[in-house]
Scaffold this active site. Structure first.
Site, short mmCIF file in Angstrom:
data_model
loop_
_atom_site.label_atom_id
_atom_site.label_comp_id
_atom_site.label_asym_id
_atom_site.label_seq_id
_atom_site.Cartn_x
_atom_site.Cartn_y
_atom_site.Cartn_z
N SER A 75 -56.29 -86.43 35.62
CA SER A 75 -56.03 -86.41 37.06
C SER A 75 -54.69 -87.06 37.47
CB SER A 75 -57.18 -87.07 37.81
OG SER A 75 -58.33 -86.26 37.66
N ASP A 86 -65.27 -79.62 42.44
CA ASP A 86 -65.45 -78.97 41.12
C ASP A 86 -65.79 -77.50 41.30
OD1 ASP A 86 -65.03 -81.17 39.45
OD2 ASP A 86 -67.09 -81.86 39.65
N LYS A 106 -70.95 -89.55 39.93
CA LYS A 106 -70.87 -88.48 40.94
C LYS A 106 -72.07 -88.46 41.90
CE LYS A 106 -67.84 -85.38 38.37
NZ LYS A 106 -67.53 -84.00 38.00
N THR A 112 -65.64 -89.57 38.76
CA THR A 112 -66.09 -88.80 37.61
C THR A 112 -67.30 -89.45 36.96
OG1 THR A 112 -65.34 -87.66 35.62
CG2 THR A 112 -64.34 -89.81 36.02
N ASN A 123 -67.23 -85.52 43.97
CA ASN A 123 -66.14 -85.93 43.08
C ASN A 123 -64.86 -86.28 43.83
OD1 ASN A 123 -65.28 -83.32 43.77
ND2 ASN A 123 -64.12 -83.17 41.88
N ALA A 162 -78.88 -75.30 32.29
CA ALA A 162 -79.55 -75.73 33.51
C ALA A 162 -79.34 -77.24 33.70
CB ALA A 162 -81.04 -75.40 33.46
N TYR A 214 -63.31 -76.93 27.88
CA TYR A 214 -61.87 -76.70 27.66
C TYR A 214 -61.35 -77.40 26.41
CZ TYR A 214 -61.72 -81.02 30.40
OH TYR A 214 -61.95 -82.28 30.89
N GLY A 259 -62.36 -73.63 30.50
CA GLY A 259 -62.59 -74.40 31.73
C GLY A 259 -61.44 -75.23 32.24
N GLY A 318 -76.41 -80.45 34.72
CA GLY A 318 -75.67 -80.76 35.95
C GLY A 318 -74.65 -79.69 36.30
#
Ligand code: NAP
Length: 291
Positions: free
Chosen positions: A24, A108, A72, A68, A93, A133, A230, A251, A135
């Site tokens: 970030s 997100d 969250k 993060t 977030n 299934a 990612y 991602g 988060g």
């Protein structure tokens, strides 16, 4: 361009545990420099007591925060206001300073949506598959509700968890569009090509050879595959999608756009697409990704 810090510099940051791996600061400090916004962005490791950390940040006059893992959900109790989508998802977030405290958003999911739109993938009116299934998958299902997906097949190893997520999303969106299934039930999916989102942690580095469903018959039902992972940037899931004639994405763009949207919220601006691309290149350089 160089960053100039002075008495009027606005401060933002990211809080989490751990935090050393965060991308970030690269996103926000690059945007601030390029757009000549007097803003500095820092990482903060919060070991415990998230409520005190948020209160302290507010009294220090900080403009905003990203939040993060693992905070969250916990952060919601410290907000003065919460955006509707974030409230439904139950995860925040991004915190944006208001007169009486911070308002919480979830960037997100709009981030994933913008990443898909920028790749020319449009989900409104589509039938889709989601693997997982947990988060991330739950949040993706809420995104699908928000952006007009017609039908969503939610496949998970633990089918009970898939049922719970489906019920919650269907109830909150007031339409029965999520269909829970066990992973091994994939042969019952309709015989047509769909968009699929891989939202499990299977295939994450270092277990790069792992994949939730290995049978190529499953990939015959996918024309576009998104892996939220990612690391690596070419997962086994993506390879199988491509081997069966589909297009596959990782991602990292989702991560990019969640940051872009947070920056836009803090600065009431729109980041131009050429700058978005420049920040994306910088993230890839920082992570040693060549593609
Ligand atoms: P989570 O809550 O722990 O959920 C994990 C999911 O993976 C569950 O559906 C779980 O199924 C499934 N799973 C785990 N091991 C499995 C196995 N061996 N076989 C089949 N299914 C398995 O994790 P999460 O927070 O949802 O995150 C999921 C992934 O999304 C992570 O890889 C994360 O890196 C990625 N992510 C990316 C971004 C981004 O910005 N790109 C953002 C958020 C998350 P069960 O329920 O059956 O255990």
């Amino acid at each position: 361009m160089k960053m100039k810090i002075n008495g009027r510099t606005k401060v933002c940051g990211v809080i989490g545990k751990p935090i050393a791996h965060t991308m970030s600061p690269v996103i926000h400090n690059t945007l601030a420099c390029e757009l000549q916004v007097n803003l500095a962005y820092l990482p903060f490791l919060v070991e415990e007591n998230i409520a005190s950390a948020i209160e302290g940040a507010y009294h220090l006059g900080m403009l905003g925060l990203n939040v993060t893992v693992p905070y969250k959900s916990d952060v919601i109790g410290s907000l003065s206001e919460i955006d509707e989508l974030a409230e439904k998802i139950g995860a925040v977030n991004t915190l944006v300073r208001q007169d009486t405290g911070y308002k919480g958003y979830n960037t997100d999911l709009p981030g994933l949506y913008r990443a898909m739109e920028s790749d020319g993938v449009h989900i409104a009116g589509e039938e889709m598959i989601v693997l997982g299934a947990g988060g991330a998958a739950r949040a993706v299902a809420f995104m699908c509700a928000a952006y007009g997906v017609k039908k969503l097949y939610l496949l998970n190893r633990n089918v009970e968890k898939a049922r719970l997520v489906a019920k919650e999303v269907n109830d909150k969106s007031e339409r029965e569009f999520v269909i829970p299934m066990a992973l091994e039930e994939y042969p019952q999916l309709p015989n047509k090509k769909m968009i699929a989102i891989q939202a499990t942690s299977v295939g994450l580095s270092p277990n790069v050879e792992d994949v939730v469903i290995a049978d190529s018959a499953f990939y015959d039902k996918i024309h576009t595959g998104y892996d939220l992972i990612y690391k690596p940037t070419n997962t086994k899931f993506m390879e199988l999608v491509k081997a069966n004639g589909g297009v596959a994405y990782h991602g990292l763009k989702m991560l990019l756009y969640q940051g872009i949207i947070a920056f836009e919220l803090w600065n009431e601006t729109i980041v131009p697409e050429d700058l978005v691309n420049m920040v994306y290149q910088k993230m890839k350089e920082e992570m040693g990704i060549n593609e």
